[in-house]
Motif scaffolding. Structure first.
Motif, PDB file in Angstrom:
ATOM      1  N   GLN A  31      26.448  39.168  67.186  1.00 20.55           N
ATOM      2  CA  GLN A  31      25.251  38.354  67.037  1.00 20.55           C
ATOM      3  C   GLN A  31      25.627  36.975  66.508  1.00 20.55           C
ATOM      4  O   GLN A  31      26.558  36.828  65.706  1.00 20.55           O
ATOM      5  CB  GLN A  31      24.265  39.010  66.070  1.00 20.55           C
ATOM      6  N   LYS A  33      23.983  34.041  64.337  1.00 20.16           N
ATOM      7  CA  LYS A  33      22.886  33.943  63.369  1.00 20.16           C
ATOM      8  C   LYS A  33      22.902  32.567  62.713  1.00 20.16           C
ATOM      9  O   LYS A  33      23.960  32.048  62.365  1.00 20.16           O
ATOM     10  CB  LYS A  33      23.049  34.994  62.268  1.00 20.16           C
ATOM     11  N   ASP A 118      18.495  41.999  61.925  1.00 15.21           N
ATOM     12  CA  ASP A 118      17.973  41.900  63.286  1.00 15.21           C
ATOM     13  C   ASP A 118      16.661  41.111  63.380  1.00 15.21           C
ATOM     14  O   ASP A 118      15.795  41.443  64.176  1.00 15.21           O
ATOM     15  CB  ASP A 118      17.778  43.290  63.875  1.00 15.21           C
ATOM     16  N   TRP A 120      14.961  38.081  64.748  1.00 16.45           N
ATOM     17  CA  TRP A 120      15.168  37.090  65.805  1.00 16.45           C
ATOM     18  C   TRP A 120      14.190  35.931  65.665  1.00 16.45           C
ATOM     19  O   TRP A 120      13.045  36.112  65.311  1.00 16.45           O
ATOM     20  CB  TRP A 120      14.962  37.734  67.178  1.00 16.45           C
TER      21      TRP A 120
END
Length: 121
Positions: A31, A33, A118, A120
């Motif tokens: 991911q 971030k 998680d 988003w």
């Protein structure tokens, strides 16, 4: 399929809180971030993964038990897995983290700075 590029400045304008990484993309099991940091984080490590810090705006340092590294806009540092570290920013700094999905921002450390995973934007 989304064909628009991801704009860091636009994504960073969507949140204000510090030490709370927001996912902007995924590649394979990794991911990307964005996070705003200011002040001192907690001492922690990630026993199973390296962690990449990329400074987009501002300055920060990463303290280690035996030293520290200073990062400025346009620089990155890879903290090796298992290495205890503590990010610090005297003034607000915008960074991108690259790490496997499911990595907890405080590693094994329990803290009020442990962020929801998680999220988003």
């Amino acid at each position: 399929m989304v064909i628009d590029p991801i704009n860091f400045k636009e994504k960073l304008s969507l949140f204000q809180e510090h030490w709370s990484p927001k996912v902007i993309g995924e590649m394979n099991d990794y991911q990307y971030k964005l996070v705003k940091v200011e002040g001192e984080f907690v001492w922690h490590s990630h026993k199973d993964t390296d962690e990449v810090f990329i400074v987009l705006e501002g300055e920060m340092k990463i303290a280690f038990r035996d030293g520290e590294t200073q990062l400025c806009k346009g620089e990155m540092y890879i903290v090796p897995k298992g290495v205890e570290h503590k990010p610090i920013a005297e003034t607000e700094c915008h960074i991108m983290l690259v790490e496997p999905k499911g990595v907890v921002n405080t590693g094994e450390a329990s803290s009020e700075l442990t962020a929801e995973q998680d999220v988003w934007i």
